[in-house]
Design an enzyme around this catalytic site. Structure first.
Site, PDB file in Angstrom:
ATOM      1  N   SER A   1       0.815  -1.219   0.000  1.00  0.00           N
ATOM      2  CA  SER A   1       0.000   0.000   0.000  1.00  0.00           C
ATOM      3  C   SER A   1       0.845   1.264   0.000  1.00  0.00           C
ATOM      4  CB  SER A   1      -0.915   0.000   1.230  1.00  0.00           C
ATOM      5  OG  SER A   1      -0.143  -0.216   2.400  1.00  0.00           O
TER       6      SER A   1
ATOM      7  N   THR B   1      -2.124   3.494   4.128  1.00  0.00           N
ATOM      8  CA  THR B   1      -1.280   4.682   4.065  1.00  0.00           C
ATOM      9  C   THR B   1      -0.439   4.832   5.333  1.00  0.00           C
ATOM     10  OG1 THR B   1      -2.987   5.759   2.804  1.00  0.00           O
ATOM     11  CG2 THR B   1      -1.415   7.199   3.919  1.00  0.00           C
TER      12      THR B   1
ATOM     13  N   THR C   1       1.603   6.944   0.194  1.00  0.00           N
ATOM     14  CA  THR C   1       0.672   5.856  -0.141  1.00  0.00           C
ATOM     15  C   THR C   1       0.717   5.524  -1.622  1.00  0.00           C
ATOM     16  OG1 THR C   1      -1.636   5.151   0.154  1.00  0.00           O
ATOM     17  CG2 THR C   1      -1.300   7.366  -0.689  1.00  0.00           C
TER      18      THR C   1
ATOM     19  N   ARG D   1      -7.015   8.532 -10.358  1.00  0.00           N
ATOM     20  CA  ARG D   1      -7.572   8.818  -9.029  1.00  0.00           C
ATOM     21  C   ARG D   1      -6.457   9.245  -8.055  1.00  0.00           C
ATOM     22  NH1 ARG D   1      -6.746   7.014  -3.505  1.00  0.00           N
ATOM     23  NH2 ARG D   1      -8.714   7.239  -2.413  1.00  0.00           N
ATOM     24  N   VAL D   2      -6.735  10.290  -7.276  1.00  0.00           N
ATOM     25  CA  VAL D   2      -5.834  10.728  -6.213  1.00  0.00           C
ATOM     26  C   VAL D   2      -6.648  10.791  -4.930  1.00  0.00           C
ATOM     27  CG1 VAL D   2      -4.455  12.675  -5.366  1.00  0.00           C
ATOM     28  CG2 VAL D   2      -4.329  12.018  -7.773  1.00  0.00           C
ATOM     29  N   GLY D   3      -6.060  10.348  -3.834  1.00  0.00           N
ATOM     30  CA  GLY D   3      -6.781  10.351  -2.555  1.00  0.00           C
ATOM     31  C   GLY D   3      -6.387  11.524  -1.671  1.00  0.00           C
ATOM     32  N   ASP D   4      -6.585  11.335  -0.377  1.00  0.00           N
ATOM     33  CA  ASP D   4      -6.351  12.412   0.594  1.00  0.00           C
ATOM     34  C   ASP D   4      -4.876  12.627   0.939  1.00  0.00           C
ATOM     35  OD1 ASP D   4      -6.467   9.759   1.791  1.00  0.00           O
ATOM     36  OD2 ASP D   4      -6.139  10.776   3.704  1.00  0.00           O
TER      37      ASP D   4
ATOM     38  N   THR E   1      -5.403   7.770   7.508  1.00  0.00           N
ATOM     39  CA  THR E   1      -5.287   6.562   6.707  1.00  0.00           C
ATOM     40  C   THR E   1      -6.704   6.073   6.405  1.00  0.00           C
ATOM     41  OG1 THR E   1      -4.315   4.339   6.645  1.00  0.00           O
ATOM     42  CG2 THR E   1      -5.167   5.066   8.748  1.00  0.00           C
ATOM     43  N   GLY E   2      -6.833   5.253   5.377  1.00  0.00           N
ATOM     44  CA  GLY E   2      -8.168   4.739   5.053  1.00  0.00           C
ATOM     45  C   GLY E   2      -8.721   5.357   3.781  1.00  0.00           C
TER      46      GLY E   2
ATOM     47  N   GLY F   1      -9.635   7.636   1.309  1.00  0.00           N
ATOM     48  CA  GLY F   1      -9.283   9.032   1.133  1.00  0.00           C
ATOM     49  C   GLY F   1     -10.433   9.939   0.757  1.00  0.00           C
TER      50      GLY F   1
HETATM   51  N1  GLY Z   1      -5.723   7.150   2.220  1.00  0.00           N
HETATM   52  C1  GLY Z   1      -5.148   6.748   1.034  1.00  0.00           C
HETATM   53  C2  GLY Z   1      -5.988   6.937  -0.135  1.00  0.00           C
HETATM   54  O1  GLY Z   1      -7.203   6.951  -0.038  1.00  0.00           O
HETATM   55  O2  GLY Z   1      -5.457   7.069  -1.212  1.00  0.00           O
END
Ligand code: GLY
Length: 333
Positions: free
Chosen positions: A91, A193, A211, A221-224, A244-245, A247
């Site tokens: 991850s 993450t 991450t 796609r991009v997360g938090d 974490t988790g 995003g």
């Molecule tokens: N927290 C990592 C993501 O959602 O990309």
């Protein structure tokens, strides 16, 4: 898959998350069932490192820097690099599970005690996005670089191009392709993450977050994690928080900024983490389908950690002890 079906089936990415977390379960030690006494009620003596999940090698590397008088920024970079270089962790960094097209794309950010920030999103072929994020912060007039531009910048700074798709992750992706099916499953992850917060002996706070994002995510796609205020926020007068988790849910509630602002208003790190999880849960009737976890620290050396579901943990290295603590969680049903 048609967009309408995709949206219906994902309710967002419970999907990607699930496929990914199922695949990564077992690649890291499970959180120990707290033989270590949690220290939520009294401050640690500085210096201090806290990270999401059970990552003792990462916290140790960071603590080593602090113990030798290094800065919180150097410590957080070194700590995050440990997990980025761990090919077994699926991850973060090399070995991260790819998007649905088979490309490993990495996101990371870093903040220093002065409030400076650097980040990369959708970075490919470079093993250490946390260090590229630091270069963005220190060597460019920008704060956030993406995709091929970020990769070119990294190469110009001396980072080698490498294939990040390991045999194990390629195999997992090919297995996933057989059905390419997305179904919400209650969280079963024990690693995701890596977010890390470090405080040096002078009380100066830095943070990093790194991450490979949701496994089998849509390309692009991009997360938090690389987004200031969502995956990470530091205010050296108050404290720091990281996430974490899933995003998307952290992004919608600007979770790490929220936690720091709640601490500014007088909440302890633990109270602030619980309130930020409460914000997500109260706004999302599907909360049983996804995990989010937060960790936080304040200027006094008090820490907090909390998640939606059981299974999240935090690793703290302080006062000579490197300990993993299972997190309390919201969903007790
Ligand atoms: N927290 C990592 C993501 O959602 O990309």
């Amino acid at each position: 898959m048609k967009r309408r079906n995709f949206i219906q089936n994902t309710a967002l990415g419970s999907l990607g998350v699930v496929a990914g977390t199922k695949a990564i379960a077992g690649t890291h030690e499970q959180a120990k069932s707290s033989s270590a006494e949690s220290q939520l009620d009294k401050p640690y003596k500085l210096p201090l490192v806290i990270a999401t999940w059970n990552v003792p090698n990462a916290t140790e590397a960071a603590y080593e820097v602090l113990k030798n008088g290094g800065s919180s920024l150097d410590a957080v970079e070194q700590g995050c690099r440990v997990e980025e270089a761990n090919a077994e962790g699926q991850s973060v960094g090399i070995g991260g599970l790819p998007d649905r097209d088979g490309n490993v794309t990495l996101d990371a950010c870093i903040m220093n005690p002065q409030g400076d920030y650097g980040a990369v999103v959708y970075l490919q072929n470079i093993k250490h996005p946390i260090s590229v994020a630091r270069k963005v912060m220190e060597e460019t007039p920008h704060v956030l670089m993406a995709g091929s531009g970020a990769e070119k910048f990294a190469v110009s700074q001396g980072f080698p191009r490498e294939n990040l798709l390991t045999e194990a992750s390629e195999k997992a992706w090919k297995q996933w392709l057989v059905e390419a099916q997305y179904k919400p499953i209650i969280n079963i992850e024990n690693h995701d993450t890596i977010g890390m917060l470090t405080i040096d002996k002078n009380g100066d706070i830095a943070g990093g977050c790194t991450t490979s994002g949701l496994a089998y995510k849509m390309a692009g796609r991009v997360g938090d994690s690389p987004i200031i205020g969502s995956g990470l926020f530091i205010d050296n007068e108050i404290g720091g928080a990281t996430a974490t988790g899933l995003g998307e849910e952290v992004l919608k509630t600007v979770g790490s900024f929220l936690i720091v602002e709640l601490m500014r208003q007088g909440r302890s790190p633990q109270q602030a983490c619980e309130e930020a999880i409460g914000r997500i849960v109260s706004k999302n009737k599907n909360y049983k389908d996804f995990q989010v976890g937060y960790i936080a620290v304040n200027k006094k050396g008090e820490v907090g950690y909390y998640s939606i579901h059981e299974g999240f943990s935090a690793t703290c290295y302080a006062e000579g002890k490197n300990e993993n603590f299972p997190s309390d969680f919201f969903n007790k049903s």
